[in-house]
Scaffold this motif. Structure first.
Motif, PDB file in Angstrom:
ATOM      1  N   GLN A  23       0.829  -1.204   0.000  1.00  0.00           N
ATOM      2  CA  GLN A  23       0.000   0.000   0.000  1.00  0.00           C
ATOM      3  C   GLN A  23       0.869   1.261   0.000  1.00  0.00           C
ATOM      4  O   GLN A  23       0.621   2.203  -0.766  1.00  0.00           O
ATOM      5  CB  GLN A  23      -0.914  -0.005   1.219  1.00  0.00           C
ATOM      6  N   PHE A  26       2.434   1.878  -3.349  1.00  0.00           N
ATOM      7  CA  PHE A  26       1.462   2.412  -4.306  1.00  0.00           C
ATOM      8  C   PHE A  26       1.225   3.904  -4.065  1.00  0.00           C
ATOM      9  O   PHE A  26       1.187   4.700  -5.007  1.00  0.00           O
ATOM     10  CB  PHE A  26       0.148   1.648  -4.166  1.00  0.00           C
ATOM     11  N   ARG A  29       4.171   5.922  -5.355  1.00  0.00           N
ATOM     12  CA  ARG A  29       4.194   6.033  -6.817  1.00  0.00           C
ATOM     13  C   ARG A  29       3.166   7.037  -7.310  1.00  0.00           C
ATOM     14  O   ARG A  29       3.441   7.832  -8.207  1.00  0.00           O
ATOM     15  CB  ARG A  29       3.948   4.664  -7.454  1.00  0.00           C
ATOM     16  N   GLN A  30       1.968   7.002  -6.734  1.00  0.00           N
ATOM     17  CA  GLN A  30       0.940   7.967  -7.123  1.00  0.00           C
ATOM     18  C   GLN A  30       1.384   9.393  -6.780  1.00  0.00           C
ATOM     19  O   GLN A  30       1.137  10.331  -7.546  1.00  0.00           O
ATOM     20  CB  GLN A  30      -0.378   7.652  -6.410  1.00  0.00           C
ATOM     21  N   TYR A  84      -0.221  -7.110 -10.252  1.00  0.00           N
ATOM     22  CA  TYR A  84       0.365  -5.767 -10.170  1.00  0.00           C
ATOM     23  C   TYR A  84       1.882  -5.824 -10.281  1.00  0.00           C
ATOM     24  O   TYR A  84       2.504  -4.964 -10.913  1.00  0.00           O
ATOM     25  CB  TYR A  84      -0.040  -5.100  -8.852  1.00  0.00           C
ATOM     26  N   ALA A 115      -7.526   0.170  -7.403  1.00  0.00           N
ATOM     27  CA  ALA A 115      -6.228  -0.347  -6.977  1.00  0.00           C
ATOM     28  C   ALA A 115      -5.971  -0.020  -5.513  1.00  0.00           C
ATOM     29  O   ALA A 115      -5.493  -0.870  -4.744  1.00  0.00           O
ATOM     30  CB  ALA A 115      -5.115   0.238  -7.854  1.00  0.00           C
ATOM     31  N   CYS A 116      -6.300   1.192  -5.109  1.00  0.00           N
ATOM     32  CA  CYS A 116      -6.088   1.609  -3.729  1.00  0.00           C
ATOM     33  C   CYS A 116      -6.956   0.795  -2.770  1.00  0.00           C
ATOM     34  O   CYS A 116      -6.495   0.370  -1.705  1.00  0.00           O
ATOM     35  CB  CYS A 116      -6.390   3.101  -3.586  1.00  0.00           C
ATOM     36  N   PHE A 119      -5.315  -2.667  -2.494  1.00  0.00           N
ATOM     37  CA  PHE A 119      -4.130  -2.646  -1.639  1.00  0.00           C
ATOM     38  C   PHE A 119      -4.518  -2.509  -0.170  1.00  0.00           C
ATOM     39  O   PHE A 119      -3.832  -3.042   0.714  1.00  0.00           O
ATOM     40  CB  PHE A 119      -3.208  -1.492  -2.020  1.00  0.00           C
TER      41      PHE A 119
END
Length: 205
Positions: A23, A26, A29-30, A84, A115-116, A119
């Motif tokens: 998590q 992710f 990266r965002q 992923y 996706a969030c 995760f």
């Protein structure tokens, strides 16, 4: 009593949340790509708060009564992480990641949201750590002090996800290089695939 409980909750929550996880990778990266950061941070934050509150309310104790549910989450989470991870490996191989200006690709907010959510809620350990562990620790405090403990844990979550999502921009000079993106994607691929294998090979107890 209330301050001590809140401080203990903050430390315990921070220790669980800040640990490197899929998590967090992710969210980072965002944040680097400046894509739907507010949405991603909000989902992670409110998901965490909901689990913390449920654990302190005593719902976490029920998790241990549903081993079949945890096993379903185990294999579902492993499948998601595997997919992923392979996508990250493909990005690393092709070098297709890049910095995007704020507001770019606004149409993919649904993908980021799904996706969030995956995760956040497909990881069976989040229920054991956040609900069961924090819920158990909160029982050391009587009545209202338990909610001070929960408030401390929620504050740690708020500070962490906000800092991670919006603080990622401090690394933007480094990630103006395509090579840096390929390295990040490669590391994410390895990390996700290792987590996938761990979920498949290690039974949840």
């Amino acid at each position: 009593m209330f301050l001590a409980a809140a401080s203990a909750g903050f430390v315990a929550g921070a220790g669980l949340i800040i640990a490197i996880g899929a998590q967090n990778a992710f969210v980072l990266r965002q944040g680097l790509q400046r894509r739907h950061v507010g949405l991603v941070v909000a989902v992670c934050l409110f998901g965490d708060i909901a689990l913390i509150v449920a654990g302190v309310a005593g719902i976490g104790a029920l998790v241990n009564e549903w081993p079949a549910l945890l096993q379903a989450l185990r294999f579902g989470g492993a499948a998601f992480l595997g997919i992923y991870g392979l996508m990250a490996a493909q990005r690393a191989w092709r070098g297709t990641s890049a910095l995007a200006p704020t507001g770019a690709d606004a149409s993919d907010w649904r993908r980021a949201l799904l996706a969030c959510l995956a995760f956040t809620f497909l990881n069976p350990h989040v229920y054991l750590d956040t609900m069961v562990l924090l819920g158990s620790l909160s029982t050391r405090y009587p009545d209202a002090a338990r909610w001070a403990f929960a408030a401390g844990a929620c504050t740690a979550s708020l500070l962490w996800f906000t800092s991670l999502g919006y603080g990622a921009r401090l690394l933007l000079p480094v990630f103006r290089s395509p090579r840096a993106w390929r390295m990040l994607d490669a590391l994410m691929a390895v990390f996700m695939l290792v987590l996938c294998l761990l979920l498949l090979l290690r039974p949840i107890r």
